[in-house]
Design a protein around this motif. Structure first.
Motif, PDB file in Angstrom:
ATOM      1  N   GLU A   1      -5.330  -5.255  10.389  1.00 61.68           N
ATOM      2  CA  GLU A   1      -4.382  -3.997  10.710  1.00 61.68           C
ATOM      3  C   GLU A   1      -4.670  -3.301  12.052  1.00 61.68           C
ATOM      4  O   GLU A   1      -5.658  -2.431  12.137  1.00 61.68           O
ATOM      5  CB  GLU A   1      -4.296  -3.016   9.610  1.00 61.68           C
ATOM      6  CG  GLU A   1      -3.964  -3.857   8.141  1.00 61.68           C
ATOM      7  CD  GLU A   1      -3.737  -2.898   7.198  1.00 61.68           C
ATOM      8  OE1 GLU A   1      -2.702  -2.796   6.811  1.00 61.68           O
ATOM      9  OE2 GLU A   1      -4.040  -1.672   6.965  1.00 61.68           O
TER      10      GLU A   1
ATOM     11  N   ILE B   1      -0.049   0.472  12.833  1.00 61.25           N
ATOM     12  CA  ILE B   1       0.461   1.020  11.306  1.00 61.25           C
ATOM     13  C   ILE B   1       1.160   2.166  11.342  1.00 61.25           C
ATOM     14  O   ILE B   1       0.891   3.504  12.093  1.00 61.25           O
ATOM     15  CB  ILE B   1      -1.141   1.472  10.673  1.00 61.25           C
ATOM     16  CG1 ILE B   1      -1.932   0.198  10.566  1.00 61.25           C
ATOM     17  CG2 ILE B   1      -1.184   1.987   9.525  1.00 61.25           C
ATOM     18  CD1 ILE B   1      -3.313   0.276   9.967  1.00 61.25           C
TER      19      ILE B   1
ATOM     20  N   HIS C   1      -9.596   0.789   4.801  1.00 58.91           N
ATOM     21  CA  HIS C   1      -8.409   1.236   5.595  1.00 58.91           C
ATOM     22  C   HIS C   1      -8.443   1.916   6.711  1.00 58.91           C
ATOM     23  O   HIS C   1      -9.362   3.075   6.660  1.00 58.91           O
ATOM     24  CB  HIS C   1      -7.325   1.638   4.519  1.00 58.91           C
ATOM     25  CG  HIS C   1      -6.168   1.799   5.094  1.00 58.91           C
ATOM     26  ND1 HIS C   1      -5.362   2.543   6.149  1.00 58.91           N
ATOM     27  CD2 HIS C   1      -4.795   0.979   4.843  1.00 58.91           C
ATOM     28  CE1 HIS C   1      -4.451   2.310   6.489  1.00 58.91           C
ATOM     29  NE2 HIS C   1      -3.750   1.170   5.516  1.00 58.91           N
TER      30      HIS C   1
ATOM     31  N   SER D   1       3.436  -2.273  10.526  1.00 63.15           N
ATOM     32  CA  SER D   1       4.716  -2.362  10.609  1.00 63.15           C
ATOM     33  C   SER D   1       5.317  -3.500  10.280  1.00 63.15           C
ATOM     34  O   SER D   1       6.177  -4.133  11.060  1.00 63.15           O
ATOM     35  CB  SER D   1       5.196  -1.887  12.095  1.00 63.15           C
ATOM     36  OG  SER D   1       4.844  -0.579  12.050  1.00 63.15           O
ATOM     37  N   CYS D   2       4.851  -4.301   9.278  1.00 68.16           N
ATOM     38  CA  CYS D   2       5.468  -5.493   9.054  1.00 68.16           C
ATOM     39  C   CYS D   2       6.627  -5.190   8.153  1.00 68.16           C
ATOM     40  O   CYS D   2       6.576  -4.509   7.084  1.00 68.16           O
ATOM     41  CB  CYS D   2       4.475  -6.450   8.103  1.00 68.16           C
ATOM     42  SG  CYS D   2       4.785  -8.016   7.558  1.00 68.16           S
TER      43      CYS D   2
ATOM     44  N   GLY E   1      -1.227  -6.729   8.560  1.00 69.63           N
ATOM     45  CA  GLY E   1      -0.812  -5.386   8.376  1.00 69.63           C
ATOM     46  C   GLY E   1      -0.439  -4.420   9.391  1.00 69.63           C
ATOM     47  O   GLY E   1      -1.022  -4.358  10.557  1.00 69.63           O
TER      48      GLY E   1
ATOM     49  N   LEU F   1      -0.260  -7.045   4.397  1.00 69.77           N
ATOM     50  CA  LEU F   1      -0.595  -5.653   3.699  1.00 69.77           C
ATOM     51  C   LEU F   1       0.485  -4.672   4.283  1.00 69.77           C
ATOM     52  O   LEU F   1       0.670  -4.561   5.321  1.00 69.77           O
ATOM     53  CB  LEU F   1      -1.784  -5.209   3.952  1.00 69.77           C
ATOM     54  CG  LEU F   1      -2.356  -3.739   3.206  1.00 69.77           C
ATOM     55  CD1 LEU F   1      -2.222  -3.875   1.940  1.00 69.77           C
ATOM     56  CD2 LEU F   1      -3.622  -3.117   3.849  1.00 69.77           C
ATOM     57  N   ILE F   2       1.468  -4.404   3.226  1.00 71.19           N
ATOM     58  CA  ILE F   2       2.648  -3.494   3.798  1.00 71.19           C
ATOM     59  C   ILE F   2       2.535  -2.089   3.436  1.00 71.19           C
ATOM     60  O   ILE F   2       2.394  -1.905   2.072  1.00 71.19           O
ATOM     61  CB  ILE F   2       3.894  -4.334   2.873  1.00 71.19           C
ATOM     62  CG1 ILE F   2       3.588  -5.813   3.116  1.00 71.19           C
ATOM     63  CG2 ILE F   2       5.052  -3.861   3.839  1.00 71.19           C
ATOM     64  CD1 ILE F   2       3.794  -6.587   4.335  1.00 71.19           C
ATOM     65  N   GLY F   3       2.835  -1.151   4.356  1.00 65.17           N
ATOM     66  CA  GLY F   3       2.818   0.101   4.219  1.00 65.17           C
ATOM     67  C   GLY F   3       4.233   0.799   3.730  1.00 65.17           C
ATOM     68  O   GLY F   3       4.850   0.468   2.588  1.00 65.17           O
ATOM     69  N   GLY F   4       4.826   1.253   4.836  1.00 62.49           N
ATOM     70  CA  GLY F   4       6.248   1.771   4.585  1.00 62.49           C
ATOM     71  C   GLY F   4       7.353   1.044   3.906  1.00 62.49           C
ATOM     72  O   GLY F   4       7.895   1.597   2.842  1.00 62.49           O
TER      73      GLY F   4
ATOM     74  N   GLU G   1      -7.007   4.457   7.856  1.00 63.34           N
ATOM     75  CA  GLU G   1      -6.723   5.890   7.780  1.00 63.34           C
ATOM     76  C   GLU G   1      -8.222   6.476   6.787  1.00 63.34           C
ATOM     77  O   GLU G   1      -8.357   7.563   7.111  1.00 63.34           O
ATOM     78  CB  GLU G   1      -5.448   6.095   6.594  1.00 63.34           C
ATOM     79  CG  GLU G   1      -4.416   5.950   7.598  1.00 63.34           C
ATOM     80  CD  GLU G   1      -3.097   5.266   6.674  1.00 63.34           C
ATOM     81  OE1 GLU G   1      -3.131   5.532   5.431  1.00 63.34           O
ATOM     82  OE2 GLU G   1      -2.091   4.866   7.528  1.00 63.34           O
TER      83      GLU G   1
ATOM     84  N   ASN H   1       0.927  -1.193   0.216  1.00 66.33           N
ATOM     85  CA  ASN H   1       0.009  -0.084  -0.100  1.00 66.33           C
ATOM     86  C   ASN H   1       0.839   1.169  -0.039  1.00 66.33           C
ATOM     87  O   ASN H   1       1.657   1.605   0.854  1.00 66.33           O
ATOM     88  CB  ASN H   1      -0.869  -0.048   1.115  1.00 66.33           C
ATOM     89  CG  ASN H   1      -1.649   1.319   1.498  1.00 66.33           C
ATOM     90  OD1 ASN H   1      -1.806   2.044   0.407  1.00 66.33           O
ATOM     91  ND2 ASN H   1      -2.372   1.424   2.738  1.00 66.33           N
TER      92      ASN H   1
END
Ligand code: PEP
Length: 250
Positions: free
Chosen positions: A168, A173, A96, A213-214, A211, A232-235, A98, A9
């Motif tokens: 998540e 997150i 999500h 901080s993975c 999801g 589900l991966i952010g950063g 957010e 993401n």
């Protein structure tokens, strides 16, 4: 066998040229990823067509981060599920935290979005998760159970078979804090048991992603859990090297 999925993401990050480069870097490293792991990238709407050109013809699936809760018409600024499917988008992240927190996305709206996405052949990546105060008050099962029931219990089994869930915890997150593998497994198993109340054996077929901080250093222990089918991966999805390292963690 449930599908293993690692979805990135990208949120509101990267310029279009940077996003195209990131997608190219992911594609260049694809041969390192086991063939049973499905990679998905979710850039912003502005990037989708150009990133689509990069991933087209590869095994990387293209995702949007949201879609409208109406079919078409006078909804300035919105992007419909049909527009997305018309350019080869396969997945859409819905609900999500957010979007729930900053854009007033309610379960009621999400029922409409999930239905519209499914009607266009898109796979919703439906996000659930509790806030820190809810976890501290031991309400996480109630909160997540309600998110699952109010949205996914409105679907037919045929529809549900095409949904991916992402658990998540909001407190994990973008914070660097990850749920422990035990905390994550416990709630993934709870989500699956909740799904089974309505959908029976189909619950065993639904991919549930973790999801929050993975990253390469913790993906392996998370993905080794019985009810965790990917992330589900952010950063960490903003660096091709880290995203691919996560995908290699099964
Ligand atoms: C997310 O927002 O979907 C997410 C998991 O973010 P991060 O990995 O940065 O915590």
């Amino acid at each position: 066998m449930r599908k293993k999925i690692v979805a990135g993401n990208w949120k509101m990050n990267t310029t279009v040229p940077e996003g195209v480069k990131l997608a190219q870097d992911v594609v260049a490293k694809l041969s390192e990823v086991p063939s049973d792991v499905n990679l998905v990238v979710a850039p912003s709407f502005v990037h989708i067509a150009q990133v689509g050109e990069v991933v087209n013809g590869t095994s990387v699936g293209l995702s949007a981060q949201n879609c409208a809760d109406e079919v078409k018409g006078a909804y300035t600024g919105e992007v419909s599920a049909q527009m997305l499917s018309s350019i080869g988008v396969k997945y859409v992240i819905l609900g999500h935290s957010e979007r729930r927190e900053y854009y007033g996305e309610t379960n009621e709206k999400l029922v409409k979005k999930v239905n519209l996405a499914l009607a266009e052949g898109l796979t919703p990546i439906f996000c659930v998760g509790e806030k820190l105060e809810e976890r501290k008050a031991d309400k996480h099962f109630d909160v997540v159970g309600e998110q699952v029931k109010e949205v996914l219990f409105t679907l037919s089994a045929e529809q549900m078979a095409n949904v991916v869930i992402a658990y998540e915890p909001v407190w994990a997150i973008g914070t660097g804090e990850t749920a422990t593998k035990e905390q994550a497994q416990e709630i993934h198993a709870f989500i699956r048991a909740t799904l089974a109340e309505k959908f029976g054996a189909l619950a065993e077929e639904i991919s549930i992603l973790y999801g929050g901080s993975c990253k390469p250093s913790n993906a392996q222990e998370l993905f080794a859990q019985k009810d965790i089918d990917g992330g589900l991966i952010g950063g960490a999805a903003l660096k091709a090297e880290d995203f691919i390292a996560i995908a290699k963690s099964f």
